[in-house]
Design a protein around this motif. Structure first.
Motif, PDB file in Angstrom:
ATOM      1  N   LEU A  35      13.610 -74.986   2.848  1.00 40.76           N
ATOM      2  CA  LEU A  35      13.155 -74.347   1.609  1.00 40.76           C
ATOM      3  C   LEU A  35      14.257 -73.530   0.950  1.00 40.76           C
ATOM      4  O   LEU A  35      14.407 -73.554  -0.282  1.00 40.76           O
ATOM      5  CB  LEU A  35      11.936 -73.466   1.890  1.00 40.76           C
ATOM      6  N   ASN A  36      15.016 -72.799   1.728  1.00 40.26           N
ATOM      7  CA  ASN A  36      16.100 -72.003   1.141  1.00 40.26           C
ATOM      8  C   ASN A  36      17.184 -72.886   0.541  1.00 40.26           C
ATOM      9  O   ASN A  36      17.778 -72.554  -0.499  1.00 40.26           O
ATOM     10  CB  ASN A  36      16.704 -71.075   2.193  1.00 40.26           C
ATOM     11  N   ARG A  78      15.861 -74.083  -2.687  1.00 35.63           N
ATOM     12  CA  ARG A  78      15.921 -73.001  -3.664  1.00 35.63           C
ATOM     13  C   ARG A  78      17.341 -72.884  -4.243  1.00 35.63           C
ATOM     14  O   ARG A  78      17.527 -72.668  -5.446  1.00 35.63           O
ATOM     15  CB  ARG A  78      15.487 -71.696  -3.001  1.00 35.63           C
ATOM     16  N   SER A  79      18.331 -73.051  -3.374  1.00 28.82           N
ATOM     17  CA  SER A  79      19.720 -72.966  -3.847  1.00 28.82           C
ATOM     18  C   SER A  79      20.058 -74.123  -4.774  1.00 28.82           C
ATOM     19  O   SER A  79      20.839 -73.972  -5.716  1.00 28.82           O
ATOM     20  CB  SER A  79      20.684 -72.947  -2.659  1.00 28.82           C
ATOM     21  N   GLU A 113      19.291 -73.531  -8.363  1.00 29.53           N
ATOM     22  CA  GLU A 113      20.204 -72.608  -9.044  1.00 29.53           C
ATOM     23  C   GLU A 113      21.561 -73.235  -9.350  1.00 29.53           C
ATOM     24  O   GLU A 113      22.403 -72.607  -9.995  1.00 29.53           O
ATOM     25  CB  GLU A 113      20.387 -71.361  -8.174  1.00 29.53           C
TER      26      GLU A 113
END
Length: 260
Positions: free
Chosen positions: A67-68, A71-72, A75
């Motif tokens: 998930l992280n 998320r990156s 961006e």
């Protein structure tokens, strides 16, 4: 490389590559991808490895992308996402073309990119309670990088269904579609006869047979394809292991590669 998210162990003729992030269901990110690429290079170069087993610690084989990490990605700009996707693509290609035969042992959830890992292995064995999902469209994405391998394993018709619906499907359904070769209630017991069969065969012939399957897949049956197959069987017949195997067969004895 110092591995944080995987384990690599060599035991006689077998290399065990294990996903080891059970606290996040073995979800993968750029770090795990880099570690897996490094480990696969090590396995390919290992002097005694004859088979590679891909497995995972914990309840689930892999929940797919971390998930992280996802998320990156949100961006990052297009070029940065190209680079990220390129690394995942490199992993799939490296696993798919590894010179050693590969076996995937799949338990629990195998979602997203994990389905790609299963499809890239030569043999895939699923626990009877395992479940699978090409979940990308649920979050507005597509299983692009893994799609060539998944479609080759499952066939276009089945892959289109599961890529579009993102529905979970069982180990039995995965077997019916061709994604996995067998379903069992005991992965370790199912593994042993496969290891025995692979290690008993000529190492050079196994490597050549895998390369042949990759090169011939979906090629038209034309003069070029015929010439390729003719040249390859001729080459292996006159190779050291080819000669030894034929002589051992004719003399009704054990070939040299099975001794010791």
């Amino acid at each position: 490389m110092n591995y944080q998210y995987i384990q690599l162990e060599h035991q006689e003729n077998v290399s065990y590559l294990t996903l080891n992030r059970p606290e996040v269901h073995n979800a993968f990110d750029d770090r795990m991808i880099a570690e897996l690429l490094h480990a696969l290079d090590s396995i390919d170069e290992h002097p005694t490895c004859r088979v590679m087993v891909l497995r995972a610690v914990g309840k689930n084989f892999s929940a797919g992308a971390d998930l992280n990490w996802m998320r990156s990605m949100a961006e990052k700009d297009f070029d940065e996402n190209l680079a990220d996707a390129g690394e995942l693509s490199a992993l799939m290609e490296r696993l798919d073309t590894l010179s050693k035969p590969t076996i995937a042992l799949l338990q629990g959830a195998a979602f997203g990119g994990a389905v790609g890992l299963a499809a890239c292995c030569d043999i895939a064995v699923a626990h009877d309670q395992a479940n699978f999902c090409l979940s990308e469209v649920k979050i507005g994405l597509i299983p692009a990088v893994i799609s060539p391998y998944v479609m080759r394993a499952m066939g276009t018709r089945q892959a289109r269904r599961y890529m579009l619906t993102a529905e979970r499907f069982s180990a039995a359904a995965a077997h019916d579609t061709g994604l996995v070769h067998s379903v069992t209630d005991d992965l370790e017991s199912a593994l042993q006869p496969l290891l025995t069969a692979l290690v008993d065969n000529s190492p050079a012939a196994v490597t050549a047979a895998k390369r042949l399957a990759l090169d011939i897949d979906q090629q038209p049956l034309n003069e070029t394809t015929r010439r390729t197959t003719i040249e390859r069987i001729a080459a292996i017949r006159v190779s050291a292991e080819g000669q030894e195997g034929l002589q051992a067969f004719l003399e009704k004895r054990t070939p040299a590669w099975k001794k010791g």
